[in-house]
Design a protein around this motif. Sequence first.
Motif, PDB file in Angstrom:
ATOM      1  N   PRO A   1      -0.743   1.236  -7.815  1.00  0.00           N
ATOM      2  CA  PRO A   1      -1.031  -0.205  -7.640  1.00  0.00           C
ATOM      3  C   PRO A   1      -1.287  -0.866  -8.986  1.00  0.00           C
ATOM      4  CG  PRO A   1      -2.952   1.090  -7.030  1.00  0.00           C
ATOM      5  CD  PRO A   1      -1.830   2.071  -7.314  1.00  0.00           C
TER       6      PRO A   1
ATOM      7  N   THR B   1       4.255  -3.080  -8.246  1.00  0.00           N
ATOM      8  CA  THR B   1       3.714  -1.744  -8.502  1.00  0.00           C
ATOM      9  C   THR B   1       3.930  -1.377  -9.963  1.00  0.00           C
ATOM     10  OG1 THR B   1       5.780  -0.679  -7.790  1.00  0.00           O
ATOM     11  CG2 THR B   1       4.038  -0.909  -6.133  1.00  0.00           C
TER      12      THR B   1
ATOM     13  N   THR C   1       0.828  -1.209   0.000  1.00  0.00           N
ATOM     14  CA  THR C   1       0.000   0.000   0.000  1.00  0.00           C
ATOM     15  C   THR C   1       0.859   1.255   0.000  1.00  0.00           C
ATOM     16  OG1 THR C   1      -0.128  -0.119   2.414  1.00  0.00           O
ATOM     17  CG2 THR C   1      -1.934  -1.126   1.162  1.00  0.00           C
TER      18      THR C   1
END
Length: 164
Positions: A162, A94, A85
């Motif tokens: 993300p 990512t 996160t």
Amino acid sequence: MTEEVTGEETWLSQEAFDRLSEELEHLSGQGRAEIAEKIDAAREEGDLKENGGYHAAREEQGKIEARIRQLEHLLRHATVGGASTDFSTASPGTVITAKVASREMRFLLGSREIVGSDSDIDVVSEASPLGAAVNGAKVGDSTSYEAPNGKSISVTVEKVEPFA
């Protein structure tokens, strides 16, 4: 759907782990049975030296067995968990937008295994020169890597997001 490699350990999302486990189960069971049937049918056609169907089936069997070994290794060394996160730092799993040699690139940092066949995003391994250069870099950081021709290529991380 992300993967992080640390030594031999591989981090996978639950979704990627489940998908790869299903593939392994299929190949180990039904996949092996189907190729065995193809080999037997081709063997019954006669002379194995000139039997193209037999040789093609044996080659396919070799590919299936190699994929089974690859999946077993990957899953045996997998740690399953949620996606990162922290989108201020480039890390495996990512999507990175970076200026590479004054050209903008957008890619997933990680492994093609986690993407599946339904995605067209470019994937850069964290073990590659570009991947190693951006792995751990924060948004706004500039770094460089050495290209195969010996030239130094500059990289600036512009965005980390993300993988969806």
